[in-house]
Design an enzyme around this catalytic site. Structure first.
Site, PDB file in Angstrom:
ATOM      1  CB  THR A 124      -5.180   4.708   9.539  1.00  0.00           C
ATOM      2  OG1 THR A 124      -6.524   4.286   9.408  1.00  0.00           O
ATOM      3  CG2 THR A 124      -4.785   4.496  10.998  1.00  0.00           C
ATOM      4  CG  ASP A 125     -10.083   6.348   7.727  1.00  0.00           C
ATOM      5  OD1 ASP A 125      -9.549   5.293   8.127  1.00  0.00           O
ATOM      6  OD2 ASP A 125     -10.992   6.352   6.863  1.00  0.00           O
ATOM      7  CD  GLU A 126      -9.018   1.226  10.439  1.00  0.00           C
ATOM      8  OE1 GLU A 126      -9.056   0.547  11.474  1.00  0.00           O
ATOM      9  OE2 GLU A 126      -8.863   0.735   9.305  1.00  0.00           O
ATOM     10  CE1 TYR A 149      -3.011  -0.187  11.618  1.00  0.00           C
ATOM     11  CE2 TYR A 149      -5.343   0.330  11.338  1.00  0.00           C
ATOM     12  CZ  TYR A 149      -4.028   0.453  10.922  1.00  0.00           C
ATOM     13  OH  TYR A 149      -3.722   1.222   9.826  1.00  0.00           O
ATOM     14  CE  LYS A 153      -0.585   3.807  11.396  1.00  0.00           C
ATOM     15  NZ  LYS A 153       0.730   3.587  10.709  1.00  0.00           N
TER      16      LYS A 153
HETATM   17  P1  NAD Z   1       1.078  -3.910   4.977  1.00  0.00           P
HETATM   18  O1  NAD Z   1       0.690  -4.719   6.166  1.00  0.00           O
HETATM   19  O2  NAD Z   1       0.720  -4.390   3.613  1.00  0.00           O
HETATM   20  O3  NAD Z   1       2.658  -3.694   4.975  1.00  0.00           O
HETATM   21  C1  NAD Z   1       3.374  -3.359   6.124  1.00  0.00           C
HETATM   22  C2  NAD Z   1       4.859  -3.453   5.775  1.00  0.00           C
HETATM   23  O4  NAD Z   1       5.610  -3.041   6.937  1.00  0.00           O
HETATM   24  C3  NAD Z   1       5.341  -4.871   5.424  1.00  0.00           C
HETATM   25  O5  NAD Z   1       6.195  -4.812   4.311  1.00  0.00           O
HETATM   26  C4  NAD Z   1       6.092  -5.317   6.658  1.00  0.00           C
HETATM   27  O6  NAD Z   1       7.128  -6.250   6.385  1.00  0.00           O
HETATM   28  C5  NAD Z   1       6.645  -3.986   7.166  1.00  0.00           C
HETATM   29  N1  NAD Z   1       6.936  -3.998   8.603  1.00  0.00           N
HETATM   30  C6  NAD Z   1       6.145  -4.454   9.611  1.00  0.00           C
HETATM   31  N2  NAD Z   1       6.783  -4.329  10.786  1.00  0.00           N
HETATM   32  C7  NAD Z   1       8.004  -3.771  10.517  1.00  0.00           C
HETATM   33  C8  NAD Z   1       9.087  -3.372  11.303  1.00  0.00           C
HETATM   34  N3  NAD Z   1       9.095  -3.562  12.624  1.00  0.00           N
HETATM   35  N4  NAD Z   1      10.150  -2.808  10.706  1.00  0.00           N
HETATM   36  C9  NAD Z   1      10.180  -2.641   9.351  1.00  0.00           C
HETATM   37  N5  NAD Z   1       9.179  -3.013   8.552  1.00  0.00           N
HETATM   38  C10 NAD Z   1       8.091  -3.562   9.129  1.00  0.00           C
HETATM   39  O7  NAD Z   1       0.491  -2.462   5.256  1.00  0.00           O
HETATM   40  P2  NAD Z   1      -0.165  -1.404   4.250  1.00  0.00           P
HETATM   41  O8  NAD Z   1      -1.585  -1.744   4.073  1.00  0.00           O
HETATM   42  O9  NAD Z   1       0.720  -1.234   3.085  1.00  0.00           O
HETATM   43  O10 NAD Z   1      -0.107  -0.097   5.155  1.00  0.00           O
HETATM   44  C11 NAD Z   1       1.037   0.736   5.157  1.00  0.00           C
HETATM   45  C12 NAD Z   1       0.819   1.875   6.132  1.00  0.00           C
HETATM   46  O11 NAD Z   1      -0.350   2.611   5.767  1.00  0.00           O
HETATM   47  C13 NAD Z   1       0.593   1.410   7.575  1.00  0.00           C
HETATM   48  O12 NAD Z   1       1.273   2.305   8.425  1.00  0.00           O
HETATM   49  C14 NAD Z   1      -0.910   1.533   7.766  1.00  0.00           C
HETATM   50  O13 NAD Z   1      -1.217   1.805   9.112  1.00  0.00           O
HETATM   51  C15 NAD Z   1      -1.236   2.695   6.863  1.00  0.00           C
HETATM   52  N6  NAD Z   1      -2.611   2.691   6.306  1.00  0.00           N
HETATM   53  C16 NAD Z   1      -3.063   1.607   5.584  1.00  0.00           C
HETATM   54  C17 NAD Z   1      -4.335   1.657   5.032  1.00  0.00           C
HETATM   55  C18 NAD Z   1      -4.858   0.518   4.188  1.00  0.00           C
HETATM   56  O14 NAD Z   1      -6.007   0.556   3.768  1.00  0.00           O
HETATM   57  N7  NAD Z   1      -4.066  -0.514   3.897  1.00  0.00           N
HETATM   58  C19 NAD Z   1      -5.150   2.767   5.217  1.00  0.00           C
HETATM   59  C20 NAD Z   1      -4.661   3.846   5.964  1.00  0.00           C
HETATM   60  C21 NAD Z   1      -3.380   3.796   6.485  1.00  0.00           C
HETATM   61  P1  TYD Z   2     -10.483  -4.450   6.394  1.00  0.00           P
HETATM   62  O1  TYD Z   2     -10.107  -4.644   4.971  1.00  0.00           O
HETATM   63  O2  TYD Z   2      -9.949  -5.397   7.418  1.00  0.00           O
HETATM   64  O3  TYD Z   2     -10.106  -2.950   6.750  1.00  0.00           O
HETATM   65  P2  TYD Z   2     -10.493  -2.080   8.092  1.00  0.00           P
HETATM   66  O4  TYD Z   2     -11.006  -2.961   9.129  1.00  0.00           O
HETATM   67  O5  TYD Z   2      -9.161  -1.506   8.438  1.00  0.00           O
HETATM   68  O6  TYD Z   2     -11.483  -1.067   7.625  1.00  0.00           O
HETATM   69  O7  TYD Z   2     -12.051  -4.463   6.495  1.00  0.00           O
HETATM   70  C1  TYD Z   2     -12.859  -3.578   5.748  1.00  0.00           C
HETATM   71  C2  TYD Z   2     -14.298  -3.795   6.150  1.00  0.00           C
HETATM   72  O8  TYD Z   2     -14.685  -5.115   5.745  1.00  0.00           O
HETATM   73  C3  TYD Z   2     -14.506  -3.758   7.654  1.00  0.00           C
HETATM   74  O9  TYD Z   2     -15.788  -3.191   7.919  1.00  0.00           O
HETATM   75  C4  TYD Z   2     -14.494  -5.216   8.062  1.00  0.00           C
HETATM   76  C5  TYD Z   2     -15.090  -5.926   6.860  1.00  0.00           C
HETATM   77  N1  TYD Z   2     -14.620  -7.289   6.606  1.00  0.00           N
HETATM   78  C6  TYD Z   2     -15.537  -8.326   6.444  1.00  0.00           C
HETATM   79  O10 TYD Z   2     -16.759  -8.128   6.509  1.00  0.00           O
HETATM   80  N2  TYD Z   2     -15.043  -9.578   6.225  1.00  0.00           N
HETATM   81  C7  TYD Z   2     -13.716  -9.850   6.150  1.00  0.00           C
HETATM   82  O11 TYD Z   2     -13.317 -11.041   5.961  1.00  0.00           O
HETATM   83  C8  TYD Z   2     -12.781  -8.773   6.284  1.00  0.00           C
HETATM   84  C9  TYD Z   2     -11.302  -9.018   6.213  1.00  0.00           C
HETATM   85  C10 TYD Z   2     -13.285  -7.496   6.512  1.00  0.00           C
END
Ligand code: NAD
Ligand code: TYD
Length: 336
Positions: A124-126, A149, A153
């Protein structure tokens, strides 16, 4: 091509599994997922009978389960499995260390032992931390994560890279910006706010709502991750962004307009501790080296996402209420 996907029952992972089965006829996909609160078998009902798809329930922290699932070998591993929500990491940080760091390390060992030729770590970019008004993160920006988090990562990224530098493992890392689209768990900003708006519930905006995220449509990210897995240079990191920086309030107002609900639903609440102000990515590396660019602009992606949530009310109602667990225990109980 035998592809081992972890976390394929979550948001991005389930979109990725569907993407592979649709676009890559040579792919045999194993989806290995622990089914935590974020993993939902309903996300993959359209492919569960696909002859080239296999689901295995297990945790990436469980070496024996991984060895068993990887017994037939595999060509490439895509690690999506993670605890992914910043707010939850403030309350349960240990879980994030266990899954995101120890889990990734355990999976990497098991993958190498099973003969995987390449390991793709979905990051992630975070990990870069927070930006002020100006500037962008490049792949060489030093990492400075803010939350448990993003710190977990970042630790996983460093671990995976050490296997390349010291042990010669073929690894690549993707660092994407905030994803949105179908099947996103309604705890993240966009699906939470769309579903709350549809239920006429308040939309809790943290702090002043002026934090900036770069929004990436999930389908674009799936395409990018696959390209990095296929053609990315070993040991390299690739930023993936949507070229769609927006303040949270701008996103909130746009989605309220799309859903047709009033701005009076906006409710300002206390800010998130350690809240990163702005993320922005320089994506010229993936554009120049691998020929990938985002296809879906924010307005188009948001429209499609709102439409999906409107048409899948049952899905998110079940997810929000927790009832999906009972639903799939009924549907799949005996088979898991
Ligand atoms: P999500 O929370 O929707 O899904 C996570 C999945 O991982 C779930 O299906 C969960 O059951 C599974 N999981 C959790 N712990 C596990 C374990 N110990 N063993 C096997 N499976 C397990 O997450 P997402 O939003 O789909 O993100 C997927 C990946 O992308 C993550 O690694 C996250 O850090 C990365 N990512 C997400 C975003 C975003 O905006 N959602 C952005 C950048 C990177
Ligand atoms: P989020 O979807 O949790 O992603 P991330 O924190 O990984 O960027 O949040 C996106 C942005 O929205 C972040 O600046 C936090 C804000 N946010 C709210 O203002 N209210 C909310 O209820 C949530 C879940 C996020």
């Amino acid at each position: 091509m035998r592809i081992f996907v972890t976390g394929g029952c979550g948001f991005i992972g389930s979109n990725f599994v569907r993407f592979l089965l649709r676009e890559r006829p040579d792919a045999e996909v194993t989806n290995f997922d622990a089914l935590t609160y974020a993993g939902n078998l309903e996300n993959l009902t359209t492919v569960e009978e696909h002859p080239k798809y296999r689901f295995v329930r297990g945790s990436i922290c469980d070496r024996a389960a991984l060895d068993a699932a990887l017994k037939g070998g595999c060509d490439i591993v895509y690690n999506f499995a993670a605890e992914s929500h910043v707010d939850r990491s403030l309350h349960e940080p240990q879980k994030f260390l266990d899954t995101n760091v120890t889990g990734t390390a355990t999976l990497l060992e098991a993958s190498l032992k099973a003969g995987a030729k390449r390991f793709v770590q979905v990051s992630t970019d975070e990990v870069y931390g927070s930006l002020g008004k100006d500037g962008v993160f490049t792949e060489t920006t030093s990492i400075k994560p803010s939350s448990p988090y993003s710190a977990a990562k970042a630790a996983a990224d460093l671990w995976v890279l050490s296997y390349h530098r010291s042990l010669g493992a073929d690894v690549v890392i993707t660092r994407s910006s905030n994803n949105y689209g179908p099947f996103q768990f309604p705890e993240k900003l966009i699906p939470l706010f769309i579903s709350n708006a549809l239920e006429d519930k308040p939309l809790p905006v943290y702090g002043d709502g002026m934090q900036v995220r770069d929004w990436l449509y999930v389908e674009d990210n799936c395409r990018a991750i696959e390209i990095v897995g296929k053609k990315g240079r070993s040991g390299e990191v690739y930023n993936i962004g949507g070229k769609s920086e927006r303040e949270n309030l701008v996103v909130t107002r746009a989605l309220l307009r799309e859903v047709g609900k009033p701005e009076t639903l906006i409710k300002y609440v206390a800010d998130r501790p350690g809240h990163d102000r702005r993320y922005a990515l320089d994506i010229s590396k993936i554009e120049k080296e691998l020929g990938w660019s985002p296809n879906v602009g924010f307005e188009e992606g948001l429209k499609a996402t709102v439409k999906w949530y409107l048409e899948h009310r049952e899905w998110w109602t079940r997810v929000k209420s927790g009832a999906y667990r009972e639903y799939y225990a009924r549907q799949y109980g005996g088979r898991l």
